[in-house]
Scaffold this motif. Sequence first.
Motif, short mmCIF file in Angstrom:
data_model
loop_
_atom_site.label_atom_id
_atom_site.label_comp_id
_atom_site.label_asym_id
_atom_site.label_seq_id
_atom_site.Cartn_x
_atom_site.Cartn_y
_atom_site.Cartn_z
N LEU A 184 0.84 -1.20 0.00
CA LEU A 184 0.00 0.00 0.00
C LEU A 184 0.88 1.25 0.00
O LEU A 184 1.55 1.56 0.97
N GLY A 185 0.87 1.93 -1.13
CA GLY A 185 1.76 3.07 -1.32
C GLY A 185 3.16 2.66 -1.72
O GLY A 185 4.07 3.49 -1.73
N GLY A 186 3.35 1.40 -2.08
CA GLY A 186 4.68 0.86 -2.36
C GLY A 186 5.16 1.04 -3.78
O GLY A 186 6.21 0.49 -4.15
N LEU A 187 4.44 1.78 -4.62
CA LEU A 187 4.86 2.12 -5.98
C LEU A 187 5.09 0.90 -6.87
O LEU A 187 5.85 0.96 -7.84
N GLY A 188 4.45 -0.23 -6.53
CA GLY A 188 4.60 -1.43 -7.33
C GLY A 188 5.92 -2.15 -7.14
O GLY A 188 6.26 -3.04 -7.92
N GLN A 189 6.67 -1.80 -6.10
CA GLN A 189 8.01 -2.36 -5.90
C GLN A 189 8.01 -3.73 -5.25
O GLN A 189 9.04 -4.42 -5.27
N PHE A 190 6.90 -4.16 -4.67
CA PHE A 190 6.91 -5.40 -3.89
C PHE A 190 5.99 -6.47 -4.44
O PHE A 190 6.14 -7.64 -4.13
N GLY A 191 5.01 -6.07 -5.24
CA GLY A 191 4.09 -7.06 -5.78
C GLY A 191 3.03 -6.42 -6.64
O GLY A 191 2.88 -5.20 -6.69
N ILE A 192 2.28 -7.28 -7.32
CA ILE A 192 1.17 -6.85 -8.16
C ILE A 192 -0.13 -7.16 -7.44
O ILE A 192 -0.38 -8.31 -7.06
N ILE A 193 -0.94 -6.15 -7.24
CA ILE A 193 -2.23 -6.32 -6.55
C ILE A 193 -3.24 -6.91 -7.53
O ILE A 193 -3.54 -6.31 -8.56
N THR A 194 -3.75 -8.09 -7.21
CA THR A 194 -4.75 -8.72 -8.08
C THR A 194 -6.16 -8.65 -7.50
O THR A 194 -7.14 -8.85 -8.23
N ARG A 195 -6.26 -8.41 -6.20
CA ARG A 195 -7.58 -8.24 -5.57
C ARG A 195 -7.44 -7.34 -4.37
O ARG A 195 -6.44 -7.40 -3.65
N ALA A 196 -8.46 -6.51 -4.15
CA ALA A 196 -8.48 -5.65 -2.96
C ALA A 196 -9.86 -5.71 -2.33
O ALA A 196 -10.88 -5.72 -3.02
N ARG A 197 -9.87 -5.79 -1.01
CA ARG A 197 -11.12 -5.76 -0.25
C ARG A 197 -11.30 -4.33 0.28
O ARG A 197 -10.59 -3.90 1.19
N ILE A 198 -12.24 -3.61 -0.30
CA ILE A 198 -12.42 -2.18 -0.05
C ILE A 198 -13.57 -1.95 0.93
O ILE A 198 -14.65 -2.52 0.77
N ALA A 199 -13.34 -1.09 1.92
CA ALA A 199 -14.40 -0.74 2.88
C ALA A 199 -15.52 0.03 2.18
O ALA A 199 -15.27 0.89 1.34
N LEU A 200 -16.76 -0.30 2.56
CA LEU A 200 -17.94 0.36 1.99
C LEU A 200 -18.79 0.98 3.09
O LEU A 200 -18.75 0.55 4.24
N GLU A 201 -19.57 1.98 2.69
CA GLU A 201 -20.61 2.57 3.52
C GLU A 201 -21.88 2.67 2.68
O GLU A 201 -21.81 2.62 1.44
N PRO A 202 -23.04 2.82 3.30
CA PRO A 202 -24.25 3.06 2.51
C PRO A 202 -24.06 4.27 1.60
O PRO A 202 -23.53 5.30 2.01
N ALA A 203 -24.45 4.15 0.34
CA ALA A 203 -24.21 5.20 -0.64
C ALA A 203 -25.22 6.34 -0.50
O ALA A 203 -26.42 6.08 -0.41
N PRO A 204 -24.75 7.58 -0.48
CA PRO A 204 -25.68 8.72 -0.52
C PRO A 204 -26.35 8.77 -1.89
O PRO A 204 -25.93 8.10 -2.83
N LYS A 205 -27.38 9.62 -2.00
CA LYS A 205 -28.07 9.76 -3.28
C LYS A 205 -27.68 11.03 -4.02
O LYS A 205 -27.52 11.03 -5.24
#
Length: 425
Positions: free
Chosen positions: A129-150
């Motif tokens: 995270l913030g590693g500029l691609g120097q350590f690995g390739i991100i193939t999946r991320a679990r992103i925090a969600l909240e109820p969406a405003p309108k």
Amino acid sequence: MSQGGVVVNMMSLREHAINNSNNDQSRAFIASVFHRPSGKYLHYADVGGEMLWIDVLQDTTKQGFSPVSWTDYLYLSVGGTLSNAGISGQTFRFGPQISNVHELDVITGTGEFLTCSRSKNSELFYAVLGGLGQFGIITRARIALEPAPKRVKWVRMLYNDFSVFTRDQERLISIHGRKQRNALDYVEGFLMMNQQGSPDSWFPSSEHARITSLVTKYGVIYCLEVAKYYDDLSRDSVDMDLENLFRGLGHTPGFRYKKDVSYVEFLNRVRVGELQLRSQGLWDVPHPWLNLFLPKSHISDFNEGVFRNIILKNNITTGLVLFYPMNRNKWDDRMSASILDEEVFYTVAFLQSTGFDDWQHFDQQNNQVLQYCKDAGIRIKQYLPHYRSKEDWAGHFGSKWRTFRERKTQFDPKMILSPGQMIFN
């Protein structure tokens, strides 16, 4: 990017996902888990590292949810922005995108395919995270969600006094609790200069002459741009909430403007300008950008030395100049992203577009800005950094440099990932 090497085109994974899904099927897997310490359900989306944030937005809002931290431009990949930080006007309150990730799947430089989080393979999680691609390739991320405003109340206010402009910005971002009902959801600022021509089309056309006159009078005008989201439950109170937040602000009288737009329209606001530029053949041109983190303690010096001196005198601005603050406590210092030590620091972004024959003038201006900061003793950090020596990279990461090197040895010992940045190669 990788002379004599390989460039991994993550977009091919995106096309594969589209071709193997029904049109009505979301490519973002959304789920909820019960969090015992808080006694609440936490919502998240599992998304491919190749997915664009616009796809994440569309897939999640269909199901009534949304990530809380964005970039201004959404046609960027999840893996790409998480490899930098992912910042925008929501960062002051919700943190950068890297602060809103629960888990990652990563292919490291050693060829391992690992799942990592704060509690599992945590060293890799914080490195990437913030590693500029120097350590690995991100193939999946679990992103925090909240109820969406309108919908969104979208407001701009103009200032002719820089110190009042920044005072008001800092006051507004001081209300930054994630659950605070009276907090804004977005705070940014940008410059309007007399060499840029007419105000952008966001402003009412009937106001263009007045705004142009104000810019001509002062040379530089500072625009504070804020937004507050709302839904059916908060619809009747959102205007009063905004008025309470705006009470005591010092913008130039008579120069406050407001729009009411859908949530998706607000987040995808840059797309309109992109399509306009594409139609004119002005999108795929050189973009000699400069993105900096600037300490709050030196913003007045920067305004006088850069905005009112270098930029105005050079008279070659043909793009947007953003300037807005964020709170350091919204960042996780264990992650690779390098920021400043002050509790409040600013983002300044020179987002220039130019022709193929004159980009050098903008590059020279960027170098003037960097040299001014060096001569004035202003300790800055580059966001989306670009250096050509190991010494400069060590200075960029500062106290994190030793950890950064150790993580490289652990996860990419043969230094095959992202050699074009010239950090280790």
